[in-house]
Design a protein around this motif. Structure first.
Motif, PDB file in Angstrom:
ATOM      1  N   ILE A   9      -9.772   6.288   0.606  1.00 44.38           N
ATOM      2  CA  ILE A   9     -10.374   5.379  -0.357  1.00 44.38           C
ATOM      3  C   ILE A   9     -11.085   4.303   0.444  1.00 44.38           C
ATOM      4  CG2 ILE A   9      -9.806   3.580  -2.041  1.00 44.38           C
ATOM      5  CD1 ILE A   9      -7.732   5.496  -3.195  1.00 44.38           C
ATOM      6  N   PHE A  10     -12.403   4.315   0.388  1.00 45.85           N
ATOM      7  CA  PHE A  10     -13.245   3.486   1.253  1.00 45.85           C
ATOM      8  C   PHE A  10     -13.881   2.354   0.458  1.00 45.85           C
ATOM      9  CE2 PHE A  10     -17.191   2.284   3.290  1.00 45.85           C
ATOM     10  CZ  PHE A  10     -16.896   2.302   4.657  1.00 45.85           C
ATOM     11  N   ALA A  11     -13.677   1.117   0.929  1.00 46.63           N
ATOM     12  CA  ALA A  11     -14.278  -0.051   0.289  1.00 46.63           C
ATOM     13  C   ALA A  11     -15.387  -0.607   1.172  1.00 46.63           C
ATOM     14  CB  ALA A  11     -13.216  -1.128   0.061  1.00 46.63           C
ATOM     15  N   GLY A  12     -16.550  -0.835   0.588  1.00 43.74           N
ATOM     16  CA  GLY A  12     -17.673  -1.323   1.367  1.00 43.74           C
ATOM     17  C   GLY A  12     -18.402  -2.477   0.711  1.00 43.74           C
ATOM     18  N   TYR A  13     -19.189  -3.161   1.520  1.00 41.83           N
ATOM     19  CA  TYR A  13     -20.025  -4.257   1.023  1.00 41.83           C
ATOM     20  C   TYR A  13     -21.177  -4.472   1.999  1.00 41.83           C
ATOM     21  CZ  TYR A  13     -21.723  -8.987   0.099  1.00 41.83           C
ATOM     22  OH  TYR A  13     -22.534 -10.058  -0.161  1.00 41.83           O
ATOM     23  N   ASN A  14     -22.369  -4.722   1.474  1.00 42.15           N
ATOM     24  CA  ASN A  14     -23.501  -5.072   2.325  1.00 42.15           C
ATOM     25  C   ASN A  14     -24.362  -6.092   1.583  1.00 42.15           C
ATOM     26  OD1 ASN A  14     -26.376  -4.810   3.426  1.00 42.15           O
ATOM     27  ND2 ASN A  14     -25.183  -3.664   4.945  1.00 42.15           N
ATOM     28  N   LYS A  15     -24.513  -7.265   2.190  1.00 44.37           N
ATOM     29  CA  LYS A  15     -25.248  -8.346   1.533  1.00 44.37           C
ATOM     30  C   LYS A  15     -26.705  -7.990   1.288  1.00 44.37           C
ATOM     31  CE  LYS A  15     -26.292 -10.713   5.899  1.00 44.37           C
ATOM     32  NZ  LYS A  15     -26.108 -11.952   6.700  1.00 44.37           N
ATOM     33  N   ASN A  16     -27.222  -7.058   2.106  1.00 43.31           N
ATOM     34  CA  ASN A  16     -28.613  -6.627   1.964  1.00 43.31           C
ATOM     35  C   ASN A  16     -28.769  -5.377   1.102  1.00 43.31           C
ATOM     36  OD1 ASN A  16     -29.654  -8.721   3.675  1.00 43.31           O
ATOM     37  ND2 ASN A  16     -28.884  -7.567   5.438  1.00 43.31           N
ATOM     38  N   GLN A  17     -27.661  -4.928   0.557  1.00 43.25           N
ATOM     39  CA  GLN A  17     -27.637  -3.830  -0.408  1.00 43.25           C
ATOM     40  C   GLN A  17     -28.212  -2.518   0.143  1.00 43.25           C
ATOM     41  OE1 GLN A  17     -29.666  -5.539  -3.825  1.00 43.25           O
ATOM     42  NE2 GLN A  17     -27.834  -6.618  -4.466  1.00 43.25           N
ATOM     43  N   PHE A  78     -10.164   5.984 -10.227  1.00 45.02           N
ATOM     44  CA  PHE A  78     -10.951   7.218 -10.337  1.00 45.02           C
ATOM     45  C   PHE A  78     -10.113   8.411  -9.909  1.00 45.02           C
ATOM     46  CE2 PHE A  78     -13.471  10.532  -8.336  1.00 45.02           C
ATOM     47  CZ  PHE A  78     -14.412  10.827  -9.313  1.00 45.02           C
ATOM     48  N   ALA A  79      -9.407   8.287  -8.792  1.00 44.24           N
ATOM     49  CA  ALA A  79      -8.563   9.383  -8.293  1.00 44.24           C
ATOM     50  C   ALA A  79      -7.447   9.702  -9.280  1.00 44.24           C
ATOM     51  CB  ALA A  79      -7.986   9.013  -6.936  1.00 44.24           C
ATOM     52  N   LYS A  80      -6.851   8.669  -9.836  1.00 45.58           N
ATOM     53  CA  LYS A  80      -5.757   8.870 -10.801  1.00 45.58           C
ATOM     54  C   LYS A  80      -6.258   9.553 -12.069  1.00 45.58           C
ATOM     55  CE  LYS A  80      -2.347   6.332 -13.553  1.00 45.58           C
ATOM     56  NZ  LYS A  80      -1.874   4.980 -13.963  1.00 45.58           N
ATOM     57  N   LEU A  85      -4.486  12.404  -7.065  1.00 41.99           N
ATOM     58  CA  LEU A  85      -3.455  11.833  -6.206  1.00 41.99           C
ATOM     59  C   LEU A  85      -2.428  12.859  -5.751  1.00 41.99           C
ATOM     60  CD1 LEU A  85      -2.872   8.409  -8.016  1.00 41.99           C
ATOM     61  CD2 LEU A  85      -4.249   8.876  -5.978  1.00 41.99           C
ATOM     62  N   SER A  86      -2.106  13.830  -6.604  1.00 44.24           N
ATOM     63  CA  SER A  86      -1.108  14.846  -6.245  1.00 44.24           C
ATOM     64  C   SER A  86      -1.670  15.922  -5.327  1.00 44.24           C
ATOM     65  CB  SER A  86      -0.556  15.502  -7.517  1.00 44.24           C
ATOM     66  OG  SER A  86       0.122  14.558  -8.309  1.00 44.24           O
ATOM     67  N   LYS A  87      -2.968  15.938  -5.183  1.00 41.27           N
ATOM     68  CA  LYS A  87      -3.621  16.973  -4.376  1.00 41.27           C
ATOM     69  C   LYS A  87      -3.447  16.738  -2.881  1.00 41.27           C
ATOM     70  CE  LYS A  87      -8.255  18.904  -3.527  1.00 41.27           C
ATOM     71  NZ  LYS A  87      -9.686  18.829  -3.890  1.00 41.27           N
ATOM     72  N   TYR A  88      -3.180  15.465  -2.509  1.00 42.44           N
ATOM     73  CA  TYR A  88      -3.148  15.098  -1.098  1.00 42.44           C
ATOM     74  C   TYR A  88      -1.763  14.640  -0.670  1.00 42.44           C
ATOM     75  CZ  TYR A  88      -8.149  14.995  -2.060  1.00 42.44           C
ATOM     76  OH  TYR A  88      -9.408  15.325  -2.456  1.00 42.44           O
ATOM     77  N   ASP A  89      -1.423  14.918   0.582  1.00 43.99           N
ATOM     78  CA  ASP A  89      -0.158  14.428   1.135  1.00 43.99           C
ATOM     79  C   ASP A  89      -0.254  12.951   1.497  1.00 43.99           C
ATOM     80  OD1 ASP A  89       1.042  16.929   0.956  1.00 43.99           O
ATOM     81  OD2 ASP A  89       0.304  17.541   2.929  1.00 43.99           O
ATOM     82  N   PHE A  90      -1.450  12.546   1.955  1.00 38.41           N
ATOM     83  CA  PHE A  90      -1.630  11.175   2.428  1.00 38.41           C
ATOM     84  C   PHE A  90      -2.876  10.560   1.805  1.00 38.41           C
ATOM     85  CE2 PHE A  90       0.238  13.684   5.928  1.00 38.41           C
ATOM     86  CZ  PHE A  90       1.481  13.059   6.029  1.00 38.41           C
ATOM     87  N   GLN A 143       3.613   9.957  -2.870  1.00 38.52           N
ATOM     88  CA  GLN A 143       4.597   9.491  -3.844  1.00 38.52           C
ATOM     89  C   GLN A 143       4.524   7.975  -4.048  1.00 38.52           C
ATOM     90  OE1 GLN A 143       5.426  11.075  -0.974  1.00 38.52           O
ATOM     91  NE2 GLN A 143       7.273  10.204  -0.018  1.00 38.52           N
ATOM     92  N   ILE A 144       4.015   7.263  -3.035  1.00 33.47           N
ATOM     93  CA  ILE A 144       3.859   5.815  -3.188  1.00 33.47           C
ATOM     94  C   ILE A 144       2.730   5.503  -4.156  1.00 33.47           C
ATOM     95  CG2 ILE A 144       3.400   3.636  -2.006  1.00 33.47           C
ATOM     96  CD1 ILE A 144       6.104   4.914  -1.313  1.00 33.47           C
ATOM     97  N   THR A 145       1.609   6.209  -4.043  1.00 30.14           N
ATOM     98  CA  THR A 145       0.474   5.953  -4.935  1.00 30.14           C
ATOM     99  C   THR A 145       0.804   6.312  -6.382  1.00 30.14           C
ATOM    100  OG1 THR A 145      -0.499   8.137  -4.525  1.00 30.14           O
ATOM    101  CG2 THR A 145      -1.216   6.321  -3.116  1.00 30.14           C
ATOM    102  N   LYS A 146       1.807   7.162  -6.563  1.00 30.86           N
ATOM    103  CA  LYS A 146       2.192   7.549  -7.925  1.00 30.86           C
ATOM    104  C   LYS A 146       3.333   6.707  -8.485  1.00 30.86           C
ATOM    105  CE  LYS A 146       2.658  11.865  -6.624  1.00 30.86           C
ATOM    106  NZ  LYS A 146       2.957  13.314  -6.684  1.00 30.86           N
ATOM    107  N   ALA A 147       3.878   5.800  -7.658  1.00 29.61           N
ATOM    108  CA  ALA A 147       4.978   4.941  -8.101  1.00 29.61           C
ATOM    109  C   ALA A 147       4.475   3.876  -9.075  1.00 29.61           C
ATOM    110  CB  ALA A 147       5.634   4.271  -6.898  1.00 29.61           C
TER     111      ALA A 147
END
Length: 277
Positions: A9-17, A78-80, A85-90, A143-147
């Protein structure tokens, strides 16, 4: 291990868009070892997003003002909602406040996952009161993301008055919740204070595959010699320098990356003297 066992899950930002070369490098590197969902806290055109869309399951770019955790929230939901979420181990949460990876990240991921803990990260930094997992790169077992407690935490992210409040509420808050719920966690590197920002070369030797972008402007450019030496050790130096010039200006980066030892020494002395004044 199949790369499908990891979701980033990647978070990004660019002031110049726009999507710069360093972000393309980062996301493409992640796509080789897992699947990627990218959410940006800025408006970016669809044409510009085509630079990374081929590497991602899903990309969104719209200003929301909730910093990285707001992007983490949107990507997680979005993933949920799409039952991923259950598709991946990590599942990893990462952001673009760094340049890299500056070497192959697969071995780092395998080491993190070998810890056997529920949650893991690159760096844990101890301060006077808090010892949070630095939120620019951390991961967890699915299992943490599903808690319920995690869902409640990430779903409740909202706009804060300052970046400092984001750190207190969400970075420190996440580590507090791990302790409260007796969740095991471990980081590749454990340091004190602002070492991530002040000693990038040291962290490289400790196994960190990233450079904090803030290092390029911290202490009035006094870290230039460290960064220059570090860049000499990666084949991705040109990509990082290109991105840094777009962000901070060519003239500044050319000055910053000088290899002249006398100039480097003088910068360090000037920073220390200015700090005392």
């Amino acid at each position: 291990m199949s790369k499908q066992n990891r979701l980033f899950i990647f978070a990004g930002y660019n002031k110049n868009q726009y999507i710069d070369s360093a972000v393309v490098h980062y996301i493409s590197a992640l796509s080789k070892v897992g699947d990627v969902i990218a959410v940006f806290d800025c408006d970016i055109t669809k044409k510009e997003l085509t630079k990374i869309s081929r590497y991602c399951l899903y990309v969104s770019a719209k200003r929301h003002g909730e910093y990285d955790f707001g992007s983490y929230k949107r990507a997680y939901l979005f993933a949920k909602e799409n039952k991923l979420l259950s598709k991946y181990d990590f599942i990893y949460f990462v952001n673009d406040s760094v340049y890299g990876p500056i070497f192959d990240i697969k071995s780092v991921l395998e080491k993190l996952e070998s810890f056997g803990t529920d949650v893991f990260g690159i760096v844990q930094s101890t301060h006077k009161i808090y010892a949070p997992i630095e939120s620019w790169f951390f991961g967890m077992r699915n299992q943490i993301t599903k808690a319920k407690w995690f869902n409640d935490f990430i779903s409740s992210v909202k706009k804060q008055d300052s970046k400092e409040n984001v750190t207190i509420e969400y970075e420190n808050g996440f580590t507090d919740l791990l302790l409260k719920h007796n969740i095991s966690f471990k980081c590749l590197i454990k340091i004190h204070g602002r070492t991530t920002y002040n000693k990038p070369l040291k962290l490289f030797y400790m196994g960190n595959p990233f450079i904090k972008k803030n290092c390029f402007i911290r202490h009035n450019g006094a870290l230039g010699c460290q960064i220059s030496k570090l860049l000499s050790k990666t084949k991705f130096a040109d990509t990082i320098i290109e991105s840094a010039k777009a962000e901070y200006g060519k003239k500044y980066i050319d000055w910053f990356l000088t290899k002249n030892p006398i100039k480097c020494f003088c910068r360090g002395v000037k920073y220390i003297m200015d700090k005392k004044i």
